[in-house]
Design an enzyme around this catalytic site. Structure first.
Site, mmCIF file in Angstrom:
data_model
loop_
_atom_site.group_PDB
_atom_site.id
_atom_site.type_symbol
_atom_site.label_atom_id
_atom_site.label_comp_id
_atom_site.label_asym_id
_atom_site.label_seq_id
_atom_site.Cartn_x
_atom_site.Cartn_y
_atom_site.Cartn_z
ATOM 1 N N HIS A 198 24.972 11.632 -7.324
ATOM 2 C CA HIS A 198 24.768 12.685 -6.324
ATOM 3 C C HIS A 198 25.414 13.980 -6.825
ATOM 4 C CE1 HIS A 198 24.940 14.998 -2.650
ATOM 5 N NE2 HIS A 198 23.988 14.207 -2.182
ATOM 6 N N GLU A 239 17.048 16.287 -5.742
ATOM 7 C CA GLU A 239 17.817 17.046 -4.763
ATOM 8 C C GLU A 239 18.246 18.376 -5.373
ATOM 9 O OE1 GLU A 239 19.548 14.150 -1.567
ATOM 10 O OE2 GLU A 239 21.065 14.564 -3.072
HETATM 11 P P1 13P Z 1 21.322 17.489 3.630
HETATM 12 O O1 13P Z 1 20.134 16.736 4.168
HETATM 13 O O2 13P Z 1 22.460 17.575 4.575
HETATM 14 O O3 13P Z 1 20.912 18.799 3.032
HETATM 15 O O4 13P Z 1 21.895 16.589 2.406
HETATM 16 C C1 13P Z 1 21.012 16.141 1.433
HETATM 17 C C2 13P Z 1 21.727 15.201 0.549
HETATM 18 O O5 13P Z 1 22.621 15.567 -0.191
HETATM 19 C C3 13P Z 1 21.340 13.783 0.610
HETATM 20 O O6 13P Z 1 21.926 13.057 -0.411
#
Ligand code: 13P
Length: 248
Positions: free
Chosen positions: A94, A166
């Protein structure tokens, strides 16, 4: 056809009482959800989640793990411990772990391998920062993050993994990638895998993460290469998370 997968990443949120209410709400609302659903929770709550979700349609997992199998690693948690608590998934790489805890591509690849060795399905997060996007190097950053895993584990390892794209600038900011922006990177990731193994590429679930919520989920999930979501903030409210699950 790939079955969509929506996973909640609770991050460092929750308490026994809050989790109880959230999980009860999710279980009560799963009736018309056709997508796969999972929650990735803080380590101390794995036992609670296991007891609550066992036998349900909701899978669970962790948000991080050690690359080591066992030993003198104070404060660390191994993949086999996660298996002990019934985890199906574990998030690796992450952006918060990469940025705040200095996790390198190589370390993330080691965690990916250790997760699979224990029978867990890693959810491998990749994504560029705002600076990298503005510098026009989004694809090379994502390619580098993917290659660290592919070079260590082989492309076939992706058959038993999930990838989450992401964009760092969209996480927790309320700024979602547009469906076109997200689709472009998802298609890039799939094409990259396809160049090495077409079968693996077609089966690979590529989630989008970054301010996904009920209001933008339908459009994002309607893109051909977006196969689900990794949800932060909106995963902490049962009705918000369920709305995304229904959209999927
Ligand atoms: P948000 O949905 O709060 O933007 O976070 C996304 C995330 O980091 C999921 O791993």
């Amino acid at each position: 056809m790939r079955r969509k997968l929506v996973a909640g990443n609770w991050k460092m949120h929750g308490s026994l009482a809050e989790n109880e209410a959230l999980l009860s709400g999710l279980l009560a609302g799963m009736g018309n959800v056709k997508a796969g659903v999972a929650v990735c929770v803080p380590f101390p709550y794995l036992s609670q989640v296991q007891a609550k979700l066992n036998g349900s349609a909701i899978a669970w997992g962790a948000q991080n793990m050690s690359q080591q199998a066992k030993g003198a690693f104070t404060g660390e948690v191994s993949a086999s411990m996660l298996k002990d608590f019934g985890c199906a998934y574990v998030i690796v790489g992450h952006s918060e772990r990469r940025a705040i805890y200095g996790e390198s591509d190589a370390l993330v690849a080691e965690k990916f391998a250790a997760a699979q060795a224990a029978g867990l399905t890693p959810i491998l997060c990749v994504g560029e920062t705002l600076e990298e996007r503005e510098g026009g190097i989004t694809e090379s950053v994502v390619a580098r993050q993917m290659d660290a895993v592919i070079n260590k584990c082989g492309v076939a390892a992706l058959a038993k993994a999930v990838v989450a794209y992401e964009p760092v600038w969209a996480i927790g900011t309320g700024k979602t990638a547009s469906p076109e922006q997200a689709q472009a990177v998802h298609a890039f990731i799939r094409a990259k895998v396809r160049a090495q193994d077409a079968g693996v590429a077609e089966g690979l679930i590529i989630q989008y993460g970054g301010s996904m919520k009920a209001a933008n989920a339908v459009e994002l999930l309607g893109q051909p290469d977006i196969d689900g979501g990794l949800i932060g903030g909106a995963a902490l409210v049962a009705e918000d998370f369920l709305a995304i699950c229904r959209a999927a």
